[in-house]
Design an enzyme around this catalytic site. Structure first.
Site, PDB file in Angstrom:
ATOM      1  N   HIS A   7       0.809  -1.229   0.000  1.00  0.00           N
ATOM      2  CA  HIS A   7       0.000   0.000   0.000  1.00  0.00           C
ATOM      3  C   HIS A   7       0.844   1.281   0.000  1.00  0.00           C
ATOM      4  O   HIS A   7       0.532   2.252   0.682  1.00  0.00           O
ATOM      5  CB  HIS A   7      -0.953  -0.005   1.200  1.00  0.00           C
ATOM      6  CG  HIS A   7      -1.977  -1.115   1.169  1.00  0.00           C
ATOM      7  ND1 HIS A   7      -2.506  -1.609   0.002  1.00  0.00           N
ATOM      8  CD2 HIS A   7      -2.571  -1.822   2.179  1.00  0.00           C
ATOM      9  CE1 HIS A   7      -3.382  -2.574   0.280  1.00  0.00           C
ATOM     10  NE2 HIS A   7      -3.429  -2.737   1.588  1.00  0.00           N
TER      11      HIS A   7
ATOM     12  N   HIS B 185      -9.621   1.949   0.879  1.00  0.00           N
ATOM     13  CA  HIS B 185      -9.538   0.738   1.690  1.00  0.00           C
ATOM     14  C   HIS B 185     -10.624   0.709   2.782  1.00  0.00           C
ATOM     15  O   HIS B 185     -10.340   0.413   3.940  1.00  0.00           O
ATOM     16  CB  HIS B 185      -8.142   0.643   2.305  1.00  0.00           C
ATOM     17  CG  HIS B 185      -7.675  -0.745   2.606  1.00  0.00           C
ATOM     18  ND1 HIS B 185      -8.354  -1.593   3.467  1.00  0.00           N
ATOM     19  CD2 HIS B 185      -6.619  -1.452   2.155  1.00  0.00           C
ATOM     20  CE1 HIS B 185      -7.712  -2.737   3.545  1.00  0.00           C
ATOM     21  NE2 HIS B 185      -6.646  -2.684   2.759  1.00  0.00           N
TER      22      HIS B 185
ATOM     23  N   GLU C 247     -11.698  -3.539  -2.646  1.00  0.00           N
ATOM     24  CA  GLU C 247     -10.711  -2.581  -3.145  1.00  0.00           C
ATOM     25  C   GLU C 247     -10.566  -2.726  -4.655  1.00  0.00           C
ATOM     26  O   GLU C 247      -9.872  -3.626  -5.132  1.00  0.00           O
ATOM     27  CB  GLU C 247      -9.368  -2.829  -2.462  1.00  0.00           C
ATOM     28  CG  GLU C 247      -9.425  -2.801  -0.948  1.00  0.00           C
ATOM     29  CD  GLU C 247      -8.345  -3.660  -0.322  1.00  0.00           C
ATOM     30  OE1 GLU C 247      -7.159  -3.372  -0.511  1.00  0.00           O
ATOM     31  OE2 GLU C 247      -8.690  -4.646   0.361  1.00  0.00           O
TER      32      GLU C 247
HETATM   33  C1  BGC Z   1      -4.338  -6.719   1.524  1.00  0.00           C
HETATM   34  C2  BGC Z   1      -4.136  -7.557   2.769  1.00  0.00           C
HETATM   35  C3  BGC Z   1      -3.733  -6.662   3.900  1.00  0.00           C
HETATM   36  C4  BGC Z   1      -4.785  -5.600   4.095  1.00  0.00           C
HETATM   37  C5  BGC Z   1      -4.475  -4.623   5.191  1.00  0.00           C
HETATM   38  C6  BGC Z   1      -5.385  -5.686   1.806  1.00  0.00           C
HETATM   39  O1  BGC Z   1      -5.530  -4.855   0.714  1.00  0.00           O
HETATM   40  O2  BGC Z   1      -4.716  -7.491   0.418  1.00  0.00           O
HETATM   41  O3  BGC Z   1      -3.181  -8.565   2.531  1.00  0.00           O
HETATM   42  O4  BGC Z   1      -3.576  -7.416   5.076  1.00  0.00           O
HETATM   43  O5  BGC Z   1      -4.955  -4.885   2.894  1.00  0.00           O
HETATM   44  O6  BGC Z   1      -3.237  -4.089   5.029  1.00  0.00           O
END
Ligand code: BGC
Length: 411
Positions: free
Chosen positions: A157, A232, A370
């Protein structure tokens, strides 16, 4: 050159009556003929509002504002200048009872400290690269780029200080019809978290009177770079803190997905969903196959995968997923111009943190939807490109349509 365009909005849907005691509601229920109780309410244009108030101060001393968008139906969305974080989406259930359907924290330090500490990202705008980049590294135009590894061995991210931790400039959007909205802008300097190019990002949050929240992401760069933007939010249509979403039903408009290895990095394979627990081409209860021993389910500790949404052409908004909560009757349909959707059943929530309702959050207490490009695309030339070059415009839109299904209670 514009690489992709915002698609036309989906056809307006009927809005929903806010009270189960309305005459229309009672006559529909007494008829008992309709499973879906979709009613036309009278929107009150004077209720439409945009306001902002102080939410707190970061440890750096920067002030954070919280903004509220309210539509003519009484639905509202709240977000922060910090990370563009959506802290609340307040929508009615089938009886008109309003609840906040996204997880979050009551106070700013939850977002600044707890969310960052546990890689949670409640409600945040994610950039520069949503999901993982293998070993934080990729090759662009022959040059090896190293980004900040924050989820060893990968970059997750956007690195240590992604867009979720930035203060965005916010202004009210004017000239919208039957909607209220905000424009969030951010400039990410060349080399930030290792990513090349000065990036100018604009994100619009627009709430219309048909209970649709649209998020439009635009960006330009002055050097070749890669980019993958998403939001998110963790949804629980029963209301945040109401327990598990295992009884919600989920349908995903995808015939294929991208399997991952043990580091949650795509193997490069495009696999059919058929005969796997990832087959949501027809609606399934989320909990139905959550404990399946399919290797992909064990790697993800539940659902944490990128589905390839059918019909990608870079500019047309098409249905990605629909979630229904049979208990409250709330529904959510997500449509997008993006090629993929990461569906994540909040597998890392372990009861360490509680939300504004005062209830602790545990695994499966929410589902994140997402919409984005596939994880680790820069290392997979066969995936839709995430490269953005000077003169090109990144432009994607995702729409979250809220509604209700099922008959309202008579009393
Ligand atoms: C990811 C996960 C992650 C979560 C929080 C999601 O977009 O696919 O693997 O644990 O975000 O960071």
């Amino acid at each position: 050159m514009t690489r992709s365009f915002a698609a036309p909005m989906p056809r307006p849907a009927y809005t929903l009556a806010r009270s189960g005691r309305s005459l229309l509601a009672r006559s529909m229920i007494s008829l008992g003929a309709l499973a879906a109780c979709m009613m036309i309410s009278t929107p009150d244009a004077s209720a439409r509002a945009f306001d902002s108030k102080a939410f707190g101060t970061l440890s750096s001393g920067q002030k954070v504002q919280r903004y509220t968008l309210r539509n003519a139906n009484g639905m509202s969305v709240q977000f922060l200048s910090y990370g563009g974080i959506i802290t609340a989406i307040n929508v009615p259930d089938r009886n008109g009872r309003v609840a906040n359907v996204v997880l979050g924290f009551a106070k700013l330090d939850g977002y600044e400290t707890d969310s960052a500490h546990a890689n949670i990202y409640f409600g945040a705008l994610i950039g520069r690269y949503a999901n993982r980049l293998a070993n934080g590294t990729f090759v662009l135009d022959g040059q090896t780029i190293h980004t900040t590894v924050n989820n060893p061995p990968n970059t997750l991210h956007g690195g240590l200080v992604g867009f979720d931790k930035k203060i965005w400039q916010v202004r009210k959007l004017s000239g919208l019809s039957h909607a209220v909205g905000a424009e969030l802008t951010l400039t990410s300097p060349d080399g930030e978290e290792g990513f090349p190019g000065t990036l100018h990002v604009t994100v619009d949050y627009v709430l219309d009177d048909s209970n649709r929240l649209s998020i439009r992401y635009r960006a330009t760069t002055d050097r070749p770079t890669v980019l993958n933007l998403t939001n998110h939010s963790y949804f629980n249509l029963g209301g945040e803190g109401s327990g598990s979403i295992e009884n919600h039903t989920l349908q995903i408009n995808a015939d294929t997905f991208t399997p991952v290895d043990h580091a949650a990095i795509p193997t490069g394979q495009i696999a059919p969903v058929g005969s796997t627990p990832l087959d949501f081409r027809t609606p399934h209860r989320i909990g139905e196959r959550l404990r399946d021993n399919h290797p992909q389910m064990l790697i993800g500790r539940g659902y944490d995968h990128n589905w390839i949404i059918n019909g990608y052409d870079g500019r047309t908004q098409r249905l990605a997923a629909t979630v229904t909560d049979p208990a409250s009757g709330r529904t959510l349909s997500v449509s997008t111009t993006q090629p993929g959707i990461q569906v994540y059943t909040s597998n890392s929530l372990d009861g360490t943190y509680a939300g504004p309702s005062g209830h602790a959050y545990r695994q499966t207490d929410a589902i994140a939807l997402e919409t984005q490009h596939y994880p680790d695309s820069p290392n997979h030339p066969a995936f839709p490109t995430t490269t953005l070059r000077p003169g090109e415009a990144f432009d994607h839109t995702t729409t979250f349509q809220f509604g209700v299904t099922g008959a309202a209670a008579t009393q």
